[in-house]
Design an enzyme around this catalytic site. Structure first.
Site, PDB file in Angstrom:
ATOM      1  CE  LYS A 121      17.136 -12.075 -28.821  1.00  0.00           C
ATOM      2  NZ  LYS A 121      16.451 -12.817 -29.868  1.00  0.00           N
ATOM      3  CG  ASP A 139      21.943 -15.645 -29.337  1.00  0.00           C
ATOM      4  OD1 ASP A 139      21.727 -16.782 -28.882  1.00  0.00           O
ATOM      5  OD2 ASP A 139      23.074 -15.195 -29.493  1.00  0.00           O
TER       6      ASP A 139
END
Length: 216
Positions: A121, A139
DNA sequence: AACTCGGGGCA
DNA sequence: TGCCCAGAGTT
């Protein structure tokens, strides 16, 4: 599963709901961005902004993070949580930048992910925001919203969610999509109390309709 | 796949 | 008070 036209509607509606959905990190240089995103794990961006405001007055380059004892760095980021791990990672990461990348932040996701404290991420966010390479960082919010709306399947892995979004959203909108979905997930389609009753996307939402029926 | 790190924010 | 958070590393 939603088709491309329906996803188009979803994204347009999210933009109307959160017209200012953009990452404040955009204005940072790549190094500060990288550090800020590493710090942001499991805490709100408001807190990160508060802490980094002072932090970057003191630490401006990888060398600066290595010039202090780890206890001092820990103390400087204490209020952010998970600070022992993060301080250790930032020093390791700074050393790697100096040794391998001439003190610069590398551009490729592979190289970024090899750095301490940088996962998929964070690498996505950095390449996308700092180097304008399209990416959708999945996320918890993006994952939850995608699954509730039916953009992807419930049992899809994070990687599958990412691939589905990249396939169904035009590349030039990946970055905006990421931010819109996060705002939508954080303030409206919340994990605990989703606002289905006042949601403009209810007609398109598989989970929302189910939820409303259950309450009735 | 589950667990840990962790202070701050919010109900 | 208790629960969750714009994750990553380890087992």
């Amino acid at each position: 599963m939603l088709n491309k036209t329906q996803i188009r509607q979803v994204l347009d509606t999210m933009e109307e709901m959160f017209p200012d959905a953009e990452c404040e990190l955009v204005h940072r240089n790549p190094f500060e961005l990288l550090i800020a995103v590493v710090l942001s794990a499991q805490c709100t961006d408001a807190l990160v902004n508060k802490v980094t405001k002072d932090l970057f007055l003191k630490y401006k380059a990888p060398e600066d993070f290595l010039a202090v004892p780890i206890e001092e760095l820990q103390n400087d980021i204490r209020s952010i949580g998970l600070y022992r791990n993060k301080a250790k990672n930032i020093q390791k990461l700074s050393a790697a930048l100096i040794e391998k990348y001439d003190g610069e932040v590398p551009h490729s996701k592979i190289e970024l992910e090899s750095l301490a404290g940088v996962g998929r991420k964070t690498a996505n966010v950095v390449t996308s925001v700092a180097f304008s390479e399209p990416a959708i960082a999945v996320d918890t919010h993006v994952e939850r919203v995608s699954k509730r709306l039916g953009i992807c399947r419930w049992k899809d892995s994070v990687l599958e969610v990412e691939n589905t979004l990249m396939r169904k959203v035009p590349k030039e909108e990946w970055s905006e999509t990421h931010h819109r979905m996060i705002f939508f997930g954080r303030y409206h389609c919340k994990a605990k109390n989703p606002q289905c009753g006042i949601c403009p996307l209810l007609d398109l939402c598989r989970e929302g309709k189910k939820r409303i029926k259950k309450l009735a």
